[in-house]
Design a protein around this motif. Structure first.
Motif, PDB file in Angstrom:
ATOM      1  N   VAL A  32      43.157  35.337  -4.981  1.00  0.00           N
ATOM      2  CA  VAL A  32      42.259  34.386  -5.511  1.00  0.00           C
ATOM      3  C   VAL A  32      42.444  33.153  -4.866  1.00  0.00           C
ATOM      4  CG1 VAL A  32      42.441  33.193  -7.979  1.00  0.00           C
ATOM      5  CG2 VAL A  32      42.513  35.681  -7.698  1.00  0.00           C
ATOM      6  N   GLY A  33      43.802  32.730  -4.579  1.00  0.00           N
ATOM      7  CA  GLY A  33      44.044  31.461  -3.809  1.00  0.00           C
ATOM      8  C   GLY A  33      43.189  30.978  -2.748  1.00  0.00           C
ATOM      9  N   GLU A  34      43.327  32.031  -2.014  1.00  0.00           N
ATOM     10  CA  GLU A  34      42.622  32.170  -0.526  1.00  0.00           C
ATOM     11  C   GLU A  34      40.716  32.214  -0.793  1.00  0.00           C
ATOM     12  OE1 GLU A  34      43.700  33.918   3.570  1.00  0.00           O
ATOM     13  OE2 GLU A  34      43.568  35.365   1.951  1.00  0.00           O
ATOM     14  N   ALA A  35      40.340  32.784  -1.625  1.00  0.00           N
ATOM     15  CA  ALA A  35      38.839  33.042  -1.900  1.00  0.00           C
ATOM     16  C   ALA A  35      38.228  31.774  -2.606  1.00  0.00           C
ATOM     17  CB  ALA A  35      38.766  34.369  -2.931  1.00  0.00           C
ATOM     18  N   THR A  36      39.186  31.035  -3.607  1.00  0.00           N
ATOM     19  CA  THR A  36      38.994  29.883  -4.236  1.00  0.00           C
ATOM     20  C   THR A  36      38.741  28.891  -3.012  1.00  0.00           C
ATOM     21  OG1 THR A  36      39.608  30.687  -6.277  1.00  0.00           O
ATOM     22  CG2 THR A  36      39.470  28.143  -5.884  1.00  0.00           C
ATOM     23  N   LEU A  37      39.446  28.478  -2.171  1.00  0.00           N
ATOM     24  CA  LEU A  37      39.656  27.657  -1.399  1.00  0.00           C
ATOM     25  C   LEU A  37      38.359  27.846  -0.191  1.00  0.00           C
ATOM     26  CD1 LEU A  37      43.404  26.483  -0.801  1.00  0.00           C
ATOM     27  CD2 LEU A  37      41.740  25.452  -2.238  1.00  0.00           C
ATOM     28  N   ASP A  38      38.146  29.171   0.252  1.00  0.00           N
ATOM     29  CA  ASP A  38      37.071  29.480   0.991  1.00  0.00           C
ATOM     30  C   ASP A  38      35.662  28.856   0.232  1.00  0.00           C
ATOM     31  OD1 ASP A  38      38.678  30.360   2.883  1.00  0.00           O
ATOM     32  OD2 ASP A  38      38.141  32.659   2.323  1.00  0.00           O
ATOM     33  N   VAL A  39      35.670  29.193  -1.051  1.00  0.00           N
ATOM     34  CA  VAL A  39      34.349  28.662  -1.653  1.00  0.00           C
ATOM     35  C   VAL A  39      34.413  27.267  -1.932  1.00  0.00           C
ATOM     36  CG1 VAL A  39      33.125  28.881  -3.762  1.00  0.00           C
ATOM     37  CG2 VAL A  39      33.894  30.896  -2.721  1.00  0.00           C
ATOM     38  N   LEU A  40      35.395  26.667  -2.378  1.00  0.00           N
ATOM     39  CA  LEU A  40      35.754  25.309  -2.883  1.00  0.00           C
ATOM     40  C   LEU A  40      36.516  24.513  -1.951  1.00  0.00           C
ATOM     41  CD1 LEU A  40      35.829  25.755  -6.902  1.00  0.00           C
ATOM     42  CD2 LEU A  40      33.826  24.613  -5.561  1.00  0.00           C
ATOM     43  N   ASP A  41      36.393  24.371  -0.671  1.00  0.00           N
ATOM     44  CA  ASP A  41      37.082  24.018   0.424  1.00  0.00           C
ATOM     45  C   ASP A  41      37.104  22.246   0.003  1.00  0.00           C
ATOM     46  OD1 ASP A  41      34.534  23.455   1.102  1.00  0.00           O
ATOM     47  OD2 ASP A  41      34.619  23.696   3.120  1.00  0.00           O
ATOM     48  N   CYS A  42      36.141  21.662  -0.867  1.00  0.00           N
ATOM     49  CA  CYS A  42      36.356  20.532  -1.235  1.00  0.00           C
ATOM     50  C   CYS A  42      37.631  20.053  -2.008  1.00  0.00           C
ATOM     51  CB  CYS A  42      35.048  19.858  -2.082  1.00  0.00           C
ATOM     52  SG  CYS A  42      34.859  21.062  -3.433  1.00  0.00           S
TER      53      CYS A  42
END
Length: 242
Positions: free
Chosen positions: A136-146
């Motif tokens: 979840v952490g990895e996928a979230t930062l992939d989508v929301l790298d902002c």
């Protein structure tokens, strides 16, 4: 509002119909109560549910309309977000092999189960456990790298510094009631959710939060409870009692 949403949901049978019905709803006065309710959930400064840094200005569908149009008018599928996060997310919605969402839902999930925070830089990273990064952490930062933006990291740092000062003042205070009320006020003004990291997760092992937890364990537990409830907890008064 519920009756209107239910009526509109009956029109959301296809992606095209759902998008058309949603655009009509957002242009109507019926959308105002929904925005106001979401703004109330966002705290006093009406921050974006994702980044906590910018003003929440529009409704995002956690499950995008393009992925699950049946949830277009579902209140539980709505988040108040800023234009930048909304643009980054768009229709991106990673899922696991079973179809379960991998994007963090900030309205229902504790982010610190999936991220770690560096209190010296304000940066977050996916948790590393069982020889792998948290999905979840990895996928979230992939989508929301902002969320790794320097300005957002600086915002987290400012909150961390204020909480550090408030805890240090409490540890040396002769008036615990007054100092604790001041600490709760700082927690209530935490738009980034770092209070939970500092009082309940690994941040509680770092100074001055470790000394706070060991010196005033009951007070520390009550501070965690307040941080969990915010923004729904009543704002602390200057005469808050221990």
């Amino acid at each position: 509002m519920r009756l209107d949403l239910f009526r509109r949901s009956k029109l959301a049978l296809t992606k095209e119909d759902s998008r058309k019905a949603w655009n009509s709803f957002r242009r109507s006065k019926q959308a105002t109560p929904a925005l106001e309710a979401l703004a109330q959930m966002s705290g006093k400064r009406v921050r974006c549910f994702y980044c906590g840094d910018s003003i929440g200005a529009d409704i995002d569908h956690y499950w995008p309309i393009a992925r699950k149009c049946s949830l277009t008018f579902s209140w539980h599928n709505w988040l108040l977000v800023c234009p930048n996060c909304n643009r980054h997310k768009s229709d991106s919605f990673p899922v696991d092999a079973q179809g379960h969402p991998l994007l963090l839902n900030p309205a229902t999930q504790d982010p610190w189960k999936h991220f770690v925070l560096d209190a010296k830089t304000g940066l977050i990273a996916p948790r590393y456990k069982d020889e792998a990064f948290d999905e979840v952490g990895e996928a979230t930062l992939d989508v929301l790298d902002c969320l790794l933006n320097e300005a957002i990291a600086e915002g987290r740092l400012r909150v961390i510094r204020r909480l550090q000062r408030a805890v240090k003042d409490l540890l040396s205070s002769v008036d615990l009631n007054k100092s604790w009320a001041r600490l709760l006020q700082e927690v209530s003004e935490d738009d980034f959710g770092v209070s939970l990291w500092l009082f309940a997760w690994e941040g509680s092992q770092e100074e001055p939060f470790l000394s706070f937890r060991t010196t005033f364990p009951n007070l520390a537990r009550r501070t965690v409870s307040y941080a969990v409830q915010w923004p729904y907890a009543a704002a602390p008064g200057k005469d808050a009692q221990l």
